[in-house]
Scaffold this active site. Structure first.
Site, short mmCIF file in Angstrom:
data_model
loop_
_atom_site.label_atom_id
_atom_site.label_comp_id
_atom_site.label_asym_id
_atom_site.label_seq_id
_atom_site.Cartn_x
_atom_site.Cartn_y
_atom_site.Cartn_z
N TYR A 75 51.15 46.73 97.67
CA TYR A 75 50.16 46.78 96.60
C TYR A 75 49.42 48.11 96.59
O TYR A 75 49.04 48.60 95.52
CB TYR A 75 49.23 45.57 96.67
CG TYR A 75 49.94 44.33 96.16
CD1 TYR A 75 50.53 43.41 97.03
CD2 TYR A 75 50.07 44.12 94.78
CE1 TYR A 75 51.24 42.32 96.54
CE2 TYR A 75 50.77 43.02 94.29
CZ TYR A 75 51.35 42.12 95.17
OH TYR A 75 52.07 41.06 94.67
N ARG B 160 51.64 50.33 94.52
CA ARG B 160 51.59 50.05 93.07
C ARG B 160 50.22 50.41 92.51
O ARG B 160 50.13 50.92 91.39
CB ARG B 160 51.93 48.58 92.82
CG ARG B 160 53.40 48.24 93.10
CD ARG B 160 53.66 46.76 93.02
NE ARG B 160 53.43 46.22 91.69
CZ ARG B 160 53.33 44.90 91.45
NH1 ARG B 160 53.42 44.04 92.47
NH2 ARG B 160 53.12 44.45 90.24
N GLN C 29 50.06 39.01 81.81
CA GLN C 29 50.59 38.72 83.14
C GLN C 29 50.56 40.00 83.99
O GLN C 29 50.78 39.96 85.18
CB GLN C 29 52.03 38.20 83.03
CG GLN C 29 52.19 36.94 82.22
CD GLN C 29 53.65 36.65 81.88
OE1 GLN C 29 54.40 36.14 82.72
NE2 GLN C 29 54.07 37.01 80.69
N ASN C 30 50.31 41.12 83.32
CA ASN C 30 50.34 42.42 83.99
C ASN C 30 49.09 42.63 84.82
O ASN C 30 48.00 42.19 84.44
CB ASN C 30 50.51 43.54 82.96
CG ASN C 30 51.81 43.38 82.18
OD1 ASN C 30 52.70 42.64 82.58
ND2 ASN C 30 51.89 44.05 81.04
N HIS D 62 47.09 36.90 86.04
CA HIS D 62 47.69 37.09 87.37
C HIS D 62 46.93 38.12 88.21
O HIS D 62 47.44 38.60 89.23
CB HIS D 62 49.16 37.49 87.24
CG HIS D 62 50.02 36.39 86.70
ND1 HIS D 62 51.28 36.60 86.19
CD2 HIS D 62 49.79 35.06 86.57
CE1 HIS D 62 51.79 35.44 85.78
NE2 HIS D 62 50.92 34.49 85.99
C1 BV8 Z 1 51.63 28.14 89.96
C2 BV8 Z 1 51.36 38.99 90.18
C3 BV8 Z 1 50.58 26.01 90.30
C4 BV8 Z 1 52.07 39.51 91.38
C5 BV8 Z 1 52.89 37.30 89.33
C6 BV8 Z 1 57.83 25.36 86.81
C7 BV8 Z 1 59.18 25.55 86.89
C8 BV8 Z 1 59.71 26.42 87.88
C9 BV8 Z 1 58.89 27.12 88.77
C10 BV8 Z 1 57.54 26.92 88.68
C11 BV8 Z 1 57.02 26.04 87.73
N1 BV8 Z 1 55.68 26.06 87.87
C12 BV8 Z 1 55.35 26.91 88.89
C13 BV8 Z 1 56.47 27.44 89.40
C14 BV8 Z 1 56.54 28.39 90.50
C15 BV8 Z 1 56.29 29.84 90.06
C16 BV8 Z 1 57.36 30.29 89.11
O1 BV8 Z 1 57.20 30.27 87.91
N2 BV8 Z 1 58.46 30.73 89.72
C17 BV8 Z 1 59.54 31.30 88.89
C18 BV8 Z 1 60.09 32.53 89.62
C19 BV8 Z 1 60.59 30.27 88.64
N3 BV8 Z 1 54.97 29.99 89.43
C20 BV8 Z 1 53.90 30.16 90.28
O2 BV8 Z 1 53.96 30.18 91.49
C21 BV8 Z 1 52.55 30.34 89.58
N4 BV8 Z 1 51.58 29.48 90.16
O3 BV8 Z 1 52.52 27.63 89.32
O4 BV8 Z 1 50.58 27.45 90.53
C22 BV8 Z 1 50.08 25.77 88.87
C23 BV8 Z 1 50.90 25.16 87.90
C24 BV8 Z 1 50.37 24.90 86.61
C25 BV8 Z 1 49.09 25.27 86.25
C26 BV8 Z 1 48.36 25.89 87.24
C27 BV8 Z 1 48.86 26.16 88.53
C28 BV8 Z 1 52.02 31.78 89.81
C29 BV8 Z 1 52.85 32.76 89.11
C30 BV8 Z 1 52.19 34.14 89.19
C31 BV8 Z 1 52.84 35.00 90.25
N5 BV8 Z 1 52.36 36.39 90.14
N6 BV8 Z 1 52.37 38.55 89.23
C32 BV8 Z 1 52.56 40.91 91.20
O5 BV8 Z 1 52.54 41.44 90.09
O6 BV8 Z 1 52.96 41.47 92.20
S1 BV8 Z 1 54.22 36.86 88.33
C33 BV8 Z 1 54.91 38.38 87.82
O7 BV8 Z 1 56.25 38.09 87.52
C34 BV8 Z 1 54.31 38.95 86.56
O8 BV8 Z 1 52.91 38.83 86.50
C35 BV8 Z 1 55.02 38.12 85.49
O9 BV8 Z 1 54.36 36.93 85.30
C36 BV8 Z 1 56.36 37.85 86.13
C37 BV8 Z 1 57.37 38.84 85.63
O10 BV8 Z 1 57.69 38.46 84.36
P1 BV8 Z 1 57.63 39.53 83.14
O11 BV8 Z 1 56.27 40.15 83.09
O12 BV8 Z 1 58.15 38.82 81.99
O13 BV8 Z 1 58.60 40.72 83.60
P2 BV8 Z 1 60.21 40.68 83.69
O14 BV8 Z 1 60.60 41.91 84.41
O15 BV8 Z 1 60.66 39.37 84.16
O16 BV8 Z 1 60.69 40.78 82.16
C38 BV8 Z 1 60.36 41.92 81.42
C39 BV8 Z 1 60.78 41.59 79.99
O17 BV8 Z 1 60.42 42.71 79.18
C40 BV8 Z 1 62.28 41.37 79.83
O18 BV8 Z 1 62.50 40.25 78.99
C41 BV8 Z 1 62.77 42.67 79.14
O19 BV8 Z 1 63.78 42.42 78.21
C42 BV8 Z 1 61.51 43.10 78.40
N7 BV8 Z 1 61.41 44.56 78.24
C43 BV8 Z 1 61.76 45.52 79.13
N8 BV8 Z 1 61.47 46.75 78.61
C44 BV8 Z 1 60.89 46.52 77.38
C45 BV8 Z 1 60.84 45.12 77.16
N9 BV8 Z 1 60.34 44.57 76.04
C46 BV8 Z 1 59.86 45.43 75.09
N10 BV8 Z 1 59.86 46.79 75.25
C47 BV8 Z 1 60.37 47.37 76.35
N11 BV8 Z 1 60.39 48.71 76.46
#
Ligand code: BV8
Length: 242
Positions: free
Chosen positions: A60, A63, A100-101, A118
């Site tokens: 961190y 970053r 989420q950023n 987040h």
């Molecule tokens: C929680 C901080 C309980 C850290 C982050 C249900 C089903 C399955 C799993 C779960 C579920 N519920 C919970 C889970 C578990 C987990 C989860 O979702 N796991 C995933 C991997 C399956 N979730 C959690 O643990 C969350 N907590 O659930 O607590 C609860 C439940 C309900 C209500 C309350 C509490 C906590 C999640 C947060 C974790 N921390 N970030 C750090 O940054 O280091 S998450 C982190 O990853 C980001 O913040 C973001 O959320 C995620 C990344 O996703 P994106 O931002 O979308 O980025 P990505 O690279 O994936 O995609 C980029 C997109 O942009 C692409 O589509 C691409 O095409 C596009 N793109 C690229 N370039 C461009 C573009 N678009 C336009 N222009 C461009 N130039």
């Protein structure tokens, strides 16, 4: 569903990609993605922090330093303009950016109504006295908390398995909105990835602006593909100049 004219915008890493910040799935300049450089569970979970705090703090610190060398892009700037002009243009509608950023590019682009669900790089959280402090430097040396002096500062980031911030405020804003827009997110991480379904259940209009179709694309009324600097600027101009 209300015809409030209120807009809730969810953003992800894609809105900052053209500012040179790696997304989680693809490096900004074709390099390895954030998660290719480190396994998520090794650097973004409370367990990882307990197991190897130095590794997590270094990740961190790297970053936090990197984002301070980046500039907001046309997408950030267009969204700030929408936040300023939409209330007048829509006769009282509001704009809320739920991001989420953990970078501060929305704010440096001029937006003020930004909810970091987040957490933020430029904030340190003291786990001894539960206070938060604006932080631009490193945490690896375990500096004392400015409030209680304890060496208990951690990144103010929501890690996997931790509850995102201000979930009630987000659901309340969705309940009082008429349009939900998702920008630059893959729809892979919950609960953020579930907002579009909540929006549909509430009867909101829904729009996705992304480089490629996301995992939740099927839930959106409309999807526009392309780089955020182009799609967001075009959408905002369309909304303000119609
Ligand atoms: C929680 C901080 C309980 C850290 C982050 C249900 C089903 C399955 C799993 C779960 C579920 N519920 C919970 C889970 C578990 C987990 C989860 O979702 N796991 C995933 C991997 C399956 N979730 C959690 O643990 C969350 N907590 O659930 O607590 C609860 C439940 C309900 C209500 C309350 C509490 C906590 C999640 C947060 C974790 N921390 N970030 C750090 O940054 O280091 S998450 C982190 O990853 C980001 O913040 C973001 O959320 C995620 C990344 O996703 P994106 O931002 O979308 O980025 P990505 O690279 O994936 O995609 C980029 C997109 O942009 C692409 O589509 C691409 O095409 C596009 N793109 C690229 N370039 C461009 C573009 N678009 C336009 N222009 C461009 N130039």
């Amino acid at each position: 569903m209300t015809n409030s004219g209120n807009i809730v915008i969810l953003t992800g890493a894609g809105v900052s990609a053209e500012s040179g910040i790696d997304t989680f799935r693809a490096g900004a300049n074709g390099g390895p993605s954030l998660w290719e450089q480190h396994r998520v569970e090794d650097v973004a979970t409370p367990e990882a922090f307990a197991r190897d705090p130095e590794l997590v703090l270094r990740f961190y610190d790297m970053r936090r330093a990197a984002i301070q060398t980046k500039q907001p892009n046309a997408a950030h700037i267009a969204l700030a303009r929408l936040e300023r002009e939409w209330p007048v243009r829509s006769g009282g509608g509001s704009v809320l950016i739920v991001t989420q950023n953990v970078d501060d590019l929305h704010e440096r682009g001029g937006a003020t109504n930004v909810l970091h669900m987040h957490g933020e790089h430029l904030s340190a959280w003291c786990t001894a006295c539960d206070t938060r402090h604006r932080w631009t430097g490193a945490l690896i040396e375990r500096p004392p908390c400015p409030a209680c002096g304890a060496p208990a500062l951690r990144p103010d980031i929501v890690w996997f398995g931790e509850v995102p911030y201000r979930m009630e405020d987000i659901y309340q804003a969705l309940a009082q909105a008429s349009l939900f827009v998702s920008i630059g997110t893959s729809g892979a991480v919950y609960p953020a990835a579930g907002f579009v379904r909540t929006a549909r259940e509430l009867g909101l209009q829904t729009l996705e602006l992304n480089l490629e179709r996301s995992q939740g694309s099927a839930w959106f009324h409309e999807t526009r593909l392309g780089p955020a600097t182009a799609t967001v600027s075009g959408w905002v101009e369309g909304l303000l100049e119609r």
